[in-house]
Design a protein around this motif. Structure first.
Motif, PDB file in Angstrom:
ATOM      1  N   ASP A 347       0.837  -1.216   0.000  1.00  0.00           N
ATOM      2  CA  ASP A 347       0.000   0.000   0.000  1.00  0.00           C
ATOM      3  C   ASP A 347       0.862   1.252   0.000  1.00  0.00           C
ATOM      4  O   ASP A 347       0.566   2.223  -0.684  1.00  0.00           O
ATOM      5  CB  ASP A 347      -0.888   0.039   1.252  1.00  0.00           C
ATOM      6  CG  ASP A 347      -2.085  -0.856   1.105  1.00  0.00           C
ATOM      7  OD1 ASP A 347      -2.208  -1.523   0.055  1.00  0.00           O
ATOM      8  OD2 ASP A 347      -2.919  -0.902   2.042  1.00  0.00           O
ATOM      9  N   LYS A 350       2.305   2.015  -3.326  1.00  0.00           N
ATOM     10  CA  LYS A 350       1.256   2.525  -4.229  1.00  0.00           C
ATOM     11  C   LYS A 350       0.947   3.984  -3.911  1.00  0.00           C
ATOM     12  O   LYS A 350       0.838   4.815  -4.812  1.00  0.00           O
ATOM     13  CB  LYS A 350      -0.012   1.680  -4.098  1.00  0.00           C
ATOM     14  CG  LYS A 350       0.128   0.307  -4.719  1.00  0.00           C
ATOM     15  CD  LYS A 350      -1.148  -0.500  -4.569  1.00  0.00           C
ATOM     16  CE  LYS A 350      -0.912  -1.933  -5.015  1.00  0.00           C
ATOM     17  NZ  LYS A 350      -2.074  -2.790  -4.803  1.00  0.00           N
ATOM     18  N   ARG A 351       0.809   4.299  -2.624  1.00  0.00           N
ATOM     19  CA  ARG A 351       0.524   5.693  -2.255  1.00  0.00           C
ATOM     20  C   ARG A 351       1.626   6.613  -2.762  1.00  0.00           C
ATOM     21  O   ARG A 351       1.369   7.674  -3.307  1.00  0.00           O
ATOM     22  CB  ARG A 351       0.422   5.828  -0.729  1.00  0.00           C
ATOM     23  CG  ARG A 351      -0.992   5.666  -0.186  1.00  0.00           C
ATOM     24  CD  ARG A 351      -1.068   6.075   1.277  1.00  0.00           C
ATOM     25  NE  ARG A 351      -0.224   5.240   2.112  1.00  0.00           N
ATOM     26  CZ  ARG A 351      -0.652   4.144   2.754  1.00  0.00           C
ATOM     27  NH1 ARG A 351      -1.905   3.771   2.698  1.00  0.00           N
ATOM     28  NH2 ARG A 351       0.185   3.428   3.475  1.00  0.00           N
ATOM     29  N   ILE A 353       3.787   6.149  -5.199  1.00  0.00           N
ATOM     30  CA  ILE A 353       3.797   6.239  -6.664  1.00  0.00           C
ATOM     31  C   ILE A 353       2.714   7.216  -7.119  1.00  0.00           C
ATOM     32  O   ILE A 353       2.941   8.063  -7.984  1.00  0.00           O
ATOM     33  CB  ILE A 353       3.580   4.843  -7.300  1.00  0.00           C
ATOM     34  CG1 ILE A 353       4.803   3.951  -7.050  1.00  0.00           C
ATOM     35  CG2 ILE A 353       3.320   4.973  -8.799  1.00  0.00           C
ATOM     36  CD1 ILE A 353       4.597   2.495  -7.443  1.00  0.00           C
ATOM     37  N   ILE A 354       1.536   7.125  -6.503  1.00  0.00           N
ATOM     38  CA  ILE A 354       0.436   8.028  -6.891  1.00  0.00           C
ATOM     39  C   ILE A 354       0.800   9.473  -6.552  1.00  0.00           C
ATOM     40  O   ILE A 354       0.659  10.374  -7.385  1.00  0.00           O
ATOM     41  CB  ILE A 354      -0.883   7.602  -6.195  1.00  0.00           C
ATOM     42  CG1 ILE A 354      -1.327   6.231  -6.708  1.00  0.00           C
ATOM     43  CG2 ILE A 354      -1.980   8.649  -6.423  1.00  0.00           C
ATOM     44  CD1 ILE A 354      -2.442   5.590  -5.899  1.00  0.00           C
ATOM     45  N   LEU A 355       1.303   9.713  -5.342  1.00  0.00           N
ATOM     46  CA  LEU A 355       1.681  11.078  -4.933  1.00  0.00           C
ATOM     47  C   LEU A 355       2.756  11.652  -5.860  1.00  0.00           C
ATOM     48  O   LEU A 355       2.669  12.794  -6.295  1.00  0.00           O
ATOM     49  CB  LEU A 355       2.207  11.074  -3.496  1.00  0.00           C
ATOM     50  CG  LEU A 355       1.151  10.944  -2.398  1.00  0.00           C
ATOM     51  CD1 LEU A 355       1.809  10.589  -1.060  1.00  0.00           C
ATOM     52  CD2 LEU A 355       0.336  12.228  -2.253  1.00  0.00           C
TER      53      LEU A 355
ATOM     54  N   VAL B  14      -4.514   9.164 -12.057  1.00  0.00           N
ATOM     55  CA  VAL B  14      -3.073   9.224 -11.777  1.00  0.00           C
ATOM     56  C   VAL B  14      -2.511   7.810 -11.650  1.00  0.00           C
ATOM     57  O   VAL B  14      -1.453   7.489 -12.186  1.00  0.00           O
ATOM     58  CB  VAL B  14      -2.797  10.040 -10.497  1.00  0.00           C
ATOM     59  CG1 VAL B  14      -1.320   9.979 -10.121  1.00  0.00           C
ATOM     60  CG2 VAL B  14      -3.237  11.481 -10.662  1.00  0.00           C
ATOM     61  N   ALA B  15      -3.241   6.948 -10.947  1.00  0.00           N
ATOM     62  CA  ALA B  15      -2.783   5.570 -10.738  1.00  0.00           C
ATOM     63  C   ALA B  15      -2.660   4.851 -12.089  1.00  0.00           C
ATOM     64  O   ALA B  15      -1.683   4.139 -12.330  1.00  0.00           O
ATOM     65  CB  ALA B  15      -3.742   4.827  -9.814  1.00  0.00           C
ATOM     66  N   ALA B  18       0.383   5.552 -13.881  1.00  0.00           N
ATOM     67  CA  ALA B  18       1.550   4.892 -13.284  1.00  0.00           C
ATOM     68  C   ALA B  18       1.431   3.371 -13.341  1.00  0.00           C
ATOM     69  O   ALA B  18       2.135   2.660 -12.622  1.00  0.00           O
ATOM     70  CB  ALA B  18       1.718   5.360 -11.843  1.00  0.00           C
ATOM     71  N   LEU B  20      -1.011   1.318 -12.310  1.00  0.00           N
ATOM     72  CA  LEU B  20      -1.553   0.689 -11.099  1.00  0.00           C
ATOM     73  C   LEU B  20      -3.069   0.592 -11.252  1.00  0.00           C
ATOM     74  O   LEU B  20      -3.722   1.604 -11.512  1.00  0.00           O
ATOM     75  CB  LEU B  20      -1.243   1.521  -9.857  1.00  0.00           C
ATOM     76  CG  LEU B  20       0.192   1.611  -9.345  1.00  0.00           C
ATOM     77  CD1 LEU B  20       0.266   2.575  -8.168  1.00  0.00           C
ATOM     78  CD2 LEU B  20       0.720   0.235  -8.945  1.00  0.00           C
ATOM     79  N   GLU B  26      -9.400  -0.126  -2.421  1.00  0.00           N
ATOM     80  CA  GLU B  26      -8.150   0.652  -2.314  1.00  0.00           C
ATOM     81  C   GLU B  26      -8.433   2.140  -2.519  1.00  0.00           C
ATOM     82  O   GLU B  26      -7.885   2.987  -1.813  1.00  0.00           O
ATOM     83  CB  GLU B  26      -7.127   0.159  -3.340  1.00  0.00           C
ATOM     84  CG  GLU B  26      -6.435  -1.125  -2.938  1.00  0.00           C
ATOM     85  CD  GLU B  26      -5.456  -1.627  -4.011  1.00  0.00           C
ATOM     86  OE1 GLU B  26      -4.305  -1.920  -3.661  1.00  0.00           O
ATOM     87  OE2 GLU B  26      -5.873  -1.728  -5.185  1.00  0.00           O
ATOM     88  N   PHE B  30      -7.325   4.938  -0.029  1.00  0.00           N
ATOM     89  CA  PHE B  30      -6.258   5.891  -0.394  1.00  0.00           C
ATOM     90  C   PHE B  30      -6.770   7.329  -0.555  1.00  0.00           C
ATOM     91  O   PHE B  30      -6.048   8.276  -0.239  1.00  0.00           O
ATOM     92  CB  PHE B  30      -5.581   5.470  -1.706  1.00  0.00           C
ATOM     93  CG  PHE B  30      -4.768   4.206  -1.610  1.00  0.00           C
ATOM     94  CD1 PHE B  30      -4.330   3.732  -0.376  1.00  0.00           C
ATOM     95  CD2 PHE B  30      -4.425   3.487  -2.761  1.00  0.00           C
ATOM     96  CE1 PHE B  30      -3.568   2.565  -0.287  1.00  0.00           C
ATOM     97  CE2 PHE B  30      -3.662   2.321  -2.680  1.00  0.00           C
ATOM     98  CZ  PHE B  30      -3.251   1.857  -1.443  1.00  0.00           C
ATOM     99  N   ILE B  34      -4.529  10.414   0.698  1.00  0.00           N
ATOM    100  CA  ILE B  34      -3.775  11.220  -0.266  1.00  0.00           C
ATOM    101  C   ILE B  34      -4.242  12.669  -0.227  1.00  0.00           C
ATOM    102  O   ILE B  34      -3.446  13.602  -0.292  1.00  0.00           O
ATOM    103  CB  ILE B  34      -3.898  10.587  -1.672  1.00  0.00           C
ATOM    104  CG1 ILE B  34      -3.019   9.327  -1.692  1.00  0.00           C
ATOM    105  CG2 ILE B  34      -3.489  11.568  -2.770  1.00  0.00           C
ATOM    106  CD1 ILE B  34      -3.128   8.486  -2.917  1.00  0.00           C
ATOM    107  N   ILE B  38      -1.804  15.887   0.485  1.00  0.00           N
ATOM    108  CA  ILE B  38      -1.674  16.999  -0.464  1.00  0.00           C
ATOM    109  C   ILE B  38      -2.134  18.312   0.179  1.00  0.00           C
ATOM    110  O   ILE B  38      -1.428  19.318   0.125  1.00  0.00           O
ATOM    111  CB  ILE B  38      -2.443  16.706  -1.772  1.00  0.00           C
ATOM    112  CG1 ILE B  38      -1.757  15.536  -2.497  1.00  0.00           C
ATOM    113  CG2 ILE B  38      -2.484  17.949  -2.668  1.00  0.00           C
ATOM    114  CD1 ILE B  38      -2.456  15.066  -3.751  1.00  0.00           C
ATOM    115  N   PHE B  42       1.686  19.046   1.318  1.00  0.00           N
ATOM    116  CA  PHE B  42       2.222  19.585   0.056  1.00  0.00           C
ATOM    117  C   PHE B  42       1.820  21.052  -0.153  1.00  0.00           C
ATOM    118  O   PHE B  42       2.639  21.885  -0.529  1.00  0.00           O
ATOM    119  CB  PHE B  42       1.736  18.765  -1.143  1.00  0.00           C
ATOM    120  CG  PHE B  42       2.356  17.395  -1.266  1.00  0.00           C
ATOM    121  CD1 PHE B  42       3.108  16.832  -0.230  1.00  0.00           C
ATOM    122  CD2 PHE B  42       2.200  16.639  -2.433  1.00  0.00           C
ATOM    123  CE1 PHE B  42       3.670  15.564  -0.347  1.00  0.00           C
ATOM    124  CE2 PHE B  42       2.764  15.378  -2.560  1.00  0.00           C
ATOM    125  CZ  PHE B  42       3.489  14.840  -1.519  1.00  0.00           C
TER     126      PHE B  42
END
Lengths: 470, 100
Positions: A347, A350-351, A353-355, B14-15, B18, B20, B26, B30, B34, B38, B42
């Motif tokens: 997990d 994955k987090r 990579i997404i960020l 976005v996934a 990449a 995924l 999930e 997530f 996330i 952010i 961020f």
């Protein structure tokens, strides 16, 4: 620290009497097997046959070759992300299961030349993504309390260093604090060098502009000795600096405690730190300094840059050529890659990579990734200004003592990242730092971290020496 | 500058970029995590003005690094294929999924 307890002393004795090498190696093997039986999980891969073969080779070394060897007969464990020829190297990740490098990382090659014995790979968070070594299948347990974490991401390296009663040094790796944190939680000494002092050739990358290979030992002499043998320019890594490191002490006049970091720590950690600082005042002039930009913005800048770089590095892992491989028949490459990656990353990977993909995407790149790189310049300059006045900056390594696994489960990812508050700034700025044990709270080690200007590793050695005076 | 709204749809997109595939479960897990990272971390960089700074792509300043470019010993074809499983190599080449 008594000289007889250092690896340097052992290596010199070993040159005169080879039975000491065999005896120490056998003891280390027994400890590894015993720790595995008890499920302490420090070791990812161990090959007893290879250790015996290396012993046989070493026994043949002539006097001349031995004379110059700094690590003669010294067992070295290696964080899983550093490639060792023929030995499974998977950076704690399922997606690299079965990958056996065809070459040694430069640090391994250098250690072997000095007579080291490469004994095992140690456990870590997948690709270094973590503070507690819990983002992986094999989670190492703290030697002081098995219900607690070793810290991360070089958890197995620090855990085993603290666990063993014999001569040994560990190779660790840090991107945002992954040497200092576990050294602190396990009561060991960890040195993270200046970015570029040690070659990254053969390191499975996390974030290229921050990854550093360093050392973890039972004392500062051991950690510094290993660093000396692996430092130096390497043609295979264009980011290595034209510099080396020879163990010696720097002249330290003024030191400062970074108040912003200190204030963000647990009260018990503050108390233990202050008790040690009081003692240090007998040796150094200690003042206070504030790094307001770093305490506010380093974590954000770090996580944008780190995830950005990680997401590009991990793009190559696609279930072809090495590591986990599936069935490609009848599948389009998009489908195949996505399937393999989705099934094998944790997990946390994955987090990240997404960020990281998000922060680099068109439309967001300037606002996040590029901005973080510019902020980084400001943060480095804030450090440089402090170093005009001080030779070392001090702070508690971690804001807490090693937490219980049950406590870690309750943290959100952001709360988890916030644990790196004190270690991230130095790592983001590529500054060398050391974590030494400063005492105990309720039987658990507390670490004190010292940060020096670029390439002033010798100041860290002086600090470490003073920390070891009872 | 105007920032983005972090939605499940954005995260899914976005996934996918990449490589995924996220399950519905999930995504549920997530998305708030996330969003929190952010917005609360961020976006904090909005507070600081760094427009005039040069970006530090490396923490230590480095000049261009050159080396001689000549032939050297390298892996044999057989060695290079050493980590690929039997079904994913053929006639000295790696075998992969179809691209077109």
């Amino acid at each position: 620290m008594k000289r007889e307890e250092t690896v340097n002393f052992f290596a010199e004795e070993a040159k005169k009497n080879f039975s000491k090498v065999a005896e120490n190696a056998q003891k280390i093997i027994a400890e590894i097997q015993n720790s595995e039986k008890k499920k302490l999980n420090y070791i990812e891969t161990f090959d007893g046959g290879s250790v015996l073969a290396q012993l046989k080779e070493l026994e043949k070394w002539d006097e001349n070759k031995k004379k110059k060897a700094k690590l003669f007969g010294v067992p070295i464990t290696v964080k899983d992300c550093i490639c060792v020829k023929g030995m499974e190297s998977k950076a704690g990740s399922r997606i690299l299961k079965g990958y056996k490098p065809l070459f040694d990382a430069t640090v391994i090659e250098k250690a072997r030349k000095e007579g080291a014995i490469i004994v095992a790979k140690t456990t870590q968070d997948e690709f270094g993504f973590g503070t507690f070594s819990t983002n992986t299948e094999k989670v190492p347990k703290n030697p002081f309390d098995n219900e607690r974490s070793c810290g991360g991401s070089s958890g197995g390296a620090a855990g085993f260093t603290s666990h063993t009663k014999n001569f040994h040094i560990a190779l660790g790796q840090s991107t945002g604090g992954s040497i200092a944190c576990p050294a602190s939680f396990c009561g060991a000494t960890g040195i993270t060098p200046t970015y570029g002092l040690v070659s990254r050739y053969g390191l499975i990358d996390y974030a290229n502009s921050m990854d550093k290979i360093g050392s973890i030992g039972r004392n500062v002499d051991d950690a510094a000795l290993l660093l000396e043998t692996i430092a130096g320019k390497d043609e295979k890594d264009s980011t290595t600096l034209d510099a080396g490191f020879v163990v010696n002490e720097g002249a330290i006049r003024k030191v400062a405690l970074v108040t912003d970091f200190f204030e963000n720590c647990d009260e018990k950690v503050q108390k233990a730190t202050m008790a040690k600082i009081k003692k240090l005042k007998e040796f150094f002039e200690i003042e206070e300094v504030s790094l307001p930009l770093n305490v506010k913005y380093a974590l954000a800048a770090y996580y944008i840059i780190a995830t950005g770089e990680a997401s590009t590095n991990l793009a190559k892992l696609s279930g072809l050529r090495y590591g986990v491989q599936g069935n490609v028949e009848g599948k389009h490459f998009d489908e195949y890659f996505s399937e393999i990656r989705s099934a094998n990353f944790t997990d946390e990977a994955k987090r990240r990579i997404i960020l990281g993909t998000f922060a680099r995407m068109s439309g967001y790149r300037d606002a996040y990734y590029l901005k973080a790189m510019k902020v980084r310049t400001k943060l480095i300059n804030e450090f440089k200004k402090a170093f005009l006045k001080y030779d070392l900056l001090l702070n508690p390594t971690m804001p807490v003592v090693a937490p219980k696994f049950s406590e870690i489960e309750k943290l959100t990812p952001l709360q988890n990242y916030a644990m790196d508050l004190c270690t991230v700034p130095a790592n983001l700025a590529g500054l060398p730092h050391i974590s030494c044990n400063a005492g105990f709270v309720g039987g658990l080690p507390v670490g004190l971290m010292a940060t020096a200007p670029h390439l002033k590793e010798r100041n860290l050695v002086s600090f470490g020496k003073v920390m070891e005076i009872e | 500058m105007a920032k983005v709204e972090v939605t499940k749809e954005l995260i899914r997109r976005v996934a996918q970029n990449a490589h995924l595939n996220l399950s519905e479960q999930e995504l549920e897990k997530f998305a708030p995590q996330i969003k929190e990272i952010i917005l609360d971390s961020f976006d904090r960089l909005d507070e600081i003005d760094a427009a005039d700074e040069k970006p530090s792509f490396q923490p230590v300043e480095m000049q261009n690094v050159f080396r001689k470019d000549g032939p050297k010993k390298c892996l044999t074809q057989e060695e290079a294929l050493g980590n690929a499983k039997k079904e994913l190599k053929e006639k000295g080449y790696f075998k992969g999924p179809k691209v077109l």
